[in-house]
Design an enzyme around this catalytic site. Structure first.
Site, mmCIF file in Angstrom:
data_model
loop_
_atom_site.group_PDB
_atom_site.id
_atom_site.type_symbol
_atom_site.label_atom_id
_atom_site.label_comp_id
_atom_site.label_asym_id
_atom_site.label_seq_id
_atom_site.Cartn_x
_atom_site.Cartn_y
_atom_site.Cartn_z
ATOM 1 N N GLU A 1 -7.066 2.184 -13.262
ATOM 2 C CA GLU A 1 -6.419 3.352 -12.652
ATOM 3 C C GLU A 1 -5.180 3.770 -13.433
ATOM 4 O O GLU A 1 -4.985 4.957 -13.724
ATOM 5 C CB GLU A 1 -6.073 3.033 -11.195
ATOM 6 C CG GLU A 1 -7.322 2.875 -10.351
ATOM 7 C CD GLU A 1 -7.083 2.435 -8.921
ATOM 8 O OE1 GLU A 1 -7.973 2.639 -8.090
ATOM 9 O OE2 GLU A 1 -6.017 1.858 -8.625
ATOM 10 N N HIS B 1 -26.788 21.764 -0.435
ATOM 11 C CA HIS B 1 -26.813 22.363 -1.756
ATOM 12 C C HIS B 1 -25.766 23.469 -1.880
ATOM 13 O O HIS B 1 -25.557 24.189 -0.912
ATOM 14 C CB HIS B 1 -28.220 22.933 -1.983
ATOM 15 C CG HIS B 1 -28.416 23.484 -3.352
ATOM 16 N ND1 HIS B 1 -28.539 22.686 -4.456
ATOM 17 C CD2 HIS B 1 -28.504 24.766 -3.776
ATOM 18 C CE1 HIS B 1 -28.708 23.446 -5.515
ATOM 19 N NE2 HIS B 1 -28.679 24.714 -5.137
ATOM 20 N N GLU C 1 -25.940 15.612 -3.181
ATOM 21 C CA GLU C 1 -27.331 15.838 -2.761
ATOM 22 C C GLU C 1 -28.294 15.011 -3.609
ATOM 23 O O GLU C 1 -29.417 14.719 -3.198
ATOM 24 C CB GLU C 1 -27.694 17.322 -2.794
ATOM 25 C CG GLU C 1 -27.750 17.935 -4.177
ATOM 26 C CD GLU C 1 -28.092 19.436 -4.138
ATOM 27 O OE1 GLU C 1 -29.155 19.796 -3.608
ATOM 28 O OE2 GLU C 1 -27.276 20.237 -4.650
ATOM 29 N N CYS D 1 0.827 -1.212 0.000
ATOM 30 C CA CYS D 1 0.000 0.000 0.000
ATOM 31 C C CYS D 1 0.862 1.263 0.000
ATOM 32 O O CYS D 1 0.657 2.167 -0.797
ATOM 33 C CB CYS D 1 -0.934 -0.021 1.212
ATOM 34 S SG CYS D 1 -1.961 1.446 1.300
ATOM 35 N N TYR E 1 -9.464 -3.022 -11.298
ATOM 36 C CA TYR E 1 -9.294 -1.642 -10.854
ATOM 37 C C TYR E 1 -7.882 -1.110 -11.078
ATOM 38 O O TYR E 1 -7.711 0.062 -11.440
ATOM 39 C CB TYR E 1 -9.783 -1.467 -9.404
ATOM 40 C CG TYR E 1 -8.814 -1.854 -8.314
ATOM 41 C CD1 TYR E 1 -8.021 -0.893 -7.687
ATOM 42 C CD2 TYR E 1 -8.673 -3.164 -7.874
ATOM 43 C CE1 TYR E 1 -7.147 -1.228 -6.672
ATOM 44 C CE2 TYR E 1 -7.807 -3.509 -6.859
ATOM 45 C CZ TYR E 1 -7.044 -2.543 -6.259
ATOM 46 O OH TYR E 1 -6.166 -2.872 -5.257
ATOM 47 N N CYS F 1 -1.600 1.708 -3.000
ATOM 48 C CA CYS F 1 -2.585 2.785 -2.824
ATOM 49 C C CYS F 1 -1.978 4.195 -2.805
ATOM 50 O O CYS F 1 -2.456 5.090 -3.496
ATOM 51 C CB CYS F 1 -3.348 2.630 -1.522
ATOM 52 S SG CYS F 1 -3.330 1.018 -0.756
HETATM 53 C C1 LIG Z 1 -1.209 -0.812 -7.607
HETATM 54 C C2 LIG Z 1 -2.024 -1.107 -6.383
HETATM 55 C C3 LIG Z 1 -2.960 -0.193 -5.949
HETATM 56 C C4 LIG Z 1 -3.715 -0.455 -4.820
HETATM 57 N N1 LIG Z 1 -4.636 0.476 -4.438
HETATM 58 C C5 LIG Z 1 -5.379 0.252 -3.326
HETATM 59 C C6 LIG Z 1 -6.304 1.223 -2.879
HETATM 60 O O1 LIG Z 1 -6.494 2.275 -3.498
HETATM 61 N N2 LIG Z 1 -7.012 0.968 -1.746
HETATM 62 C C7 LIG Z 1 -6.832 -0.205 -1.031
HETATM 63 O O2 LIG Z 1 -7.484 -0.376 0.005
HETATM 64 N N3 LIG Z 1 -5.962 -1.147 -1.451
HETATM 65 C C8 LIG Z 1 -5.228 -0.949 -2.562
HETATM 66 N N4 LIG Z 1 -4.320 -1.885 -2.969
HETATM 67 C C9 LIG Z 1 -4.236 -3.155 -2.217
HETATM 68 C C10 LIG Z 1 -3.394 -2.991 -0.950
HETATM 69 O O3 LIG Z 1 -2.134 -2.478 -1.281
HETATM 70 C C11 LIG Z 1 -3.271 -4.338 -0.260
HETATM 71 O O4 LIG Z 1 -4.560 -4.856 -0.033
HETATM 72 C C12 LIG Z 1 -2.544 -4.225 1.071
HETATM 73 O O5 LIG Z 1 -1.284 -3.663 0.923
HETATM 74 C C13 LIG Z 1 -2.439 -5.621 1.705
HETATM 75 O O6 LIG Z 1 -1.700 -5.556 2.885
HETATM 76 P P1 LIG Z 1 -0.947 -6.852 3.413
HETATM 77 O O7 LIG Z 1 -0.498 -6.516 4.794
HETATM 78 O O8 LIG Z 1 -1.787 -8.036 3.230
HETATM 79 O O9 LIG Z 1 0.301 -7.056 2.465
HETATM 80 P P2 LIG Z 1 1.373 -6.079 1.846
HETATM 81 O O10 LIG Z 1 1.047 -4.655 2.114
HETATM 82 O O11 LIG Z 1 1.528 -6.503 0.457
HETATM 83 O O12 LIG Z 1 2.677 -6.401 2.681
HETATM 84 C C14 LIG Z 1 3.327 -7.623 2.579
HETATM 85 C C15 LIG Z 1 4.801 -7.409 2.879
HETATM 86 O O13 LIG Z 1 5.410 -8.651 3.101
HETATM 87 C C16 LIG Z 1 6.726 -8.618 2.574
HETATM 88 N N5 LIG Z 1 7.156 -10.004 2.405
HETATM 89 C C17 LIG Z 1 6.621 -10.930 1.572
HETATM 90 N N6 LIG Z 1 7.223 -12.127 1.757
HETATM 91 C C18 LIG Z 1 8.148 -11.945 2.742
HETATM 92 C C19 LIG Z 1 9.058 -12.820 3.390
HETATM 93 N N7 LIG Z 1 9.136 -14.102 3.079
HETATM 94 N N8 LIG Z 1 9.865 -12.299 4.336
HETATM 95 C C20 LIG Z 1 9.801 -10.999 4.683
HETATM 96 N N9 LIG Z 1 8.932 -10.127 4.087
HETATM 97 C C21 LIG Z 1 8.103 -10.604 3.158
HETATM 98 C C22 LIG Z 1 6.562 -7.834 1.294
HETATM 99 O O14 LIG Z 1 7.796 -7.291 0.872
HETATM 100 C C23 LIG Z 1 5.562 -6.771 1.731
HETATM 101 O O15 LIG Z 1 6.212 -5.603 2.193
HETATM 102 C C24 LIG Z 1 -3.529 -1.658 -4.094
HETATM 103 C C25 LIG Z 1 -2.583 -2.589 -4.518
HETATM 104 C C26 LIG Z 1 -1.834 -2.326 -5.652
HETATM 105 C C27 LIG Z 1 -0.821 -3.326 -6.107
#
Ligand SMILES: Cc1cc2nc3c(=O)[nH]c(=O)nc-3n(C[C@H](O)[C@H](O)[C@H](O)COP(=O)(O)OP(=O)(O)OC[C@H]3O[C@@H](n4cnc5c(N)ncnc54)[C@H](O)[C@@H]3O)c2cc1C
Length: 460
Positions: A184, A438, A443, A43, A180, A48
């Protein structure tokens, strides 16, 4: 002596992992969090946040043009992509540092390397090779762009990961995908002056969204000059002197400077060692969890995108928080995965809460639909040819509003507020009794009186 090195070891410092780690530490747990890339996760680093910054940047193109209608003279504006990328990077670095500080203040130890699971209570760190034990392990590794089955030339395409940091703005881009993220990025590039084509295997973009929103966004994008090719996929990609040539399943080809695949994301469990310890994985590799985010192994939990429930930041955060409350705070809590507001930060913006019409029809025996399509006030002087669209879907028996859909400026801001009303079970009568504010576009949601009658019904 403590039985384990830590009470909780979190793998992945993204939205879900960071929240879970901080809250668990707040309850007195000894917590460590491993991150193989950058603290903040998708994110903050490549999702995001940077996406919304690019969306803002792209929308200035219209603002400069629109200003003329309001009496402003604006000399020919120019745009510099490297300046935007540098400014975006600075903000991302600031946020990354803030996340690190917050974890540190909470007493969470950050382990800056990849971790894998080697036992029900042990993880191994990739760089140091050391093994660490923990009472509980939380998998919060998120998702990663999915490129579908291998095909020739796939090494030439970029995903959203690379799109944020392109060294230069392409003159022509093809975005493959209909979801999405594809919409975007197509919107961003198109507004920044890039000749943009969308290639989507389905028949219409934004599958799963309300049909009216899908149609209105298609119309708006085509009007803006975005070319939309549906019903086909790329079979191979070729690098030529003229650019990247994408060969389509219908035998034709398209040429561009960049081809971006945004055709889906897959849970990040490859090589994580979960299968070795008996953690059940689902059809696409996601961690199967119960309503308390517990996996099939008692000491291993998972939250966020890696569980393939609803892949959105606020959901990952809530799941992480609920996990920490349940396991370390003595407050068992599950997350309802319903009535989750969503947005597509395309231009025009699309946002929804509740059911799209096709799903409401399956669940409600009688539906009342209200629709409004109108020219927003700003467009009167700007002269911009744009429409705002709003739709309320009402259960004809209870009178409850079961779906609210908006396309146009500030759609996401409007829907965030409408989400409260739907959560409280607001009826159409409640919407009607709410005083209008308004002049606003929103609205319209409290002034829609005429039920929409389908053309076929009207003809009966
Ligand atoms: C382009 C894009 C736009 C988005 N826009 C939106 C939005 O507008 N609104 C919204 O709500 N959501 C959005 N999302 C989705 C949102 O980013 C995810 O839902 C959210 O980040 C999920 O969080 P998470 O904690 O599950 O994983 P992540 O945020 O993906 O974090 C996982 C972390 O784990 C780390 N990792 C993975 N494997 C290992 C390992 N073995 N050892 C150590 N570290 C590891 C990764 O490097 C990463 O930093 C978007 C996603 C993308 C790709």
């Amino acid at each position: 002596m403590a039985k384990h090195d830590y009470d909780l070891f979190v793998i992945g410092a993204g939205s879900g992992g960071v929240r879970a780690g901080r809250i668990a530490a707040g309850y007195g747990a000894k917590v460590a969090i491993a991150e193989e890339y950058r603290v903040g996760g998708t994110c903050v680093i490549r999702g995001c946040v940077p996406k919304k910054l690019l969306v803002y940047a792209s929308r200035f193109a219209d603002d400069f043009e629109d200003a003329r209608g309001f009496g402003w003279s604006v000399s020919e504006p120019s745009f510099d992509w490297p300046t935007l990328v540098a400014a975006k990077d600075k903000e991302i670095a600031r946020l990354e540092a803030a996340y690190g500080t917050a974890l540190g203040k909470a007493g969470v130890e950050i382990v800056q390397e990849r971790a894998t699971v080697v036992g029900p209570n042990s993880v191994q760190l990739a760089k140091s090779g050391s093994t660490i034990t923990a009472g509980k392990i939380l998998i919060a590794t998120g998702g990663t762009p999915w490129l579908a089955e291998p095909r020739p030339g796939l090494e030439h395409v970029i995903t959203s990961n690379e799109a944020f940091d392109l060294p230069r703005l392409p003159e022509r881009i093809i975005v493959a995908g209909g979801g999405y993220i594809a919409m975007e990025f197509a919107g961003i590039f198109s507004k920044l002056g890039v000749e943009t084509t969308i290639v989507y295997r389905g028949d219409k973009i934004l599958r799963g969204f309300d049909e009216d929103l899908r149609d209105h966004l298609t119309e708006a994008y085509v009007k803006q000059g975005i070319r939309i090719v549906t019903g086909h996929i790329f079979t191979r990609i070729e690098k030529t002197g003229a650019g990247l040539v994408g060969h389509l399943s219908n035998g034709t080809s398209l040429t561009a400077d960049q081809i971006m695949f945004a055709i889906g994301r897959t849970p990040n469990t490859a090589g994580l060692g979960l299968d070795n310890v008996g953690v059940e994985l689902g059809w696409n590799g996601h961690v199967v969890v119960n309503e308390y985010s517990k996996s099939s192994v008692d000491s291993i939990f998972a939250v966020g995108d890696v569980t393939d429930r609803t892949a959105l930041t606020p959901v990952a955060i809530r799941e992480g928080h609920a996990f920490a409350d349940t396991e370390f705070g003595g407050k068992p809590r599950m997350i309802e995965h319903m009535l989750i507001p969503t947005a597509v930060f395309s231009t025009p913006e699309v946002s929804s809460i509740g059911l799209p019409e096709h799903m409401a029809r399956e669940r409600c025996s009688k539906l009342d639909i209200y629709k409004a399509a109108f020219r927003p006030m700003k467009a009167t002087l700007s002269g911009r040819d744009e429409r705002m669209f709003m739709k309320l879907i009402v259960d004809g028996e209870s009178g409850k509003v079961v779906g609210c859909h908006v396309l146009g400026e500030d759609a996401a801001e409007i829907i965030q507020m409408a989400a409260i009303a739907l959560r409280l079970g607001a009826t159409k009568a409640d919407f009607d009794a709410t005083m209008a504010l308004h002049p606003t576009s929103a609205e319209e949601l409290v002034t829609m009186r005429e039920k929409w009658i389908a053309p076929t019904e009207a003809a009966c």
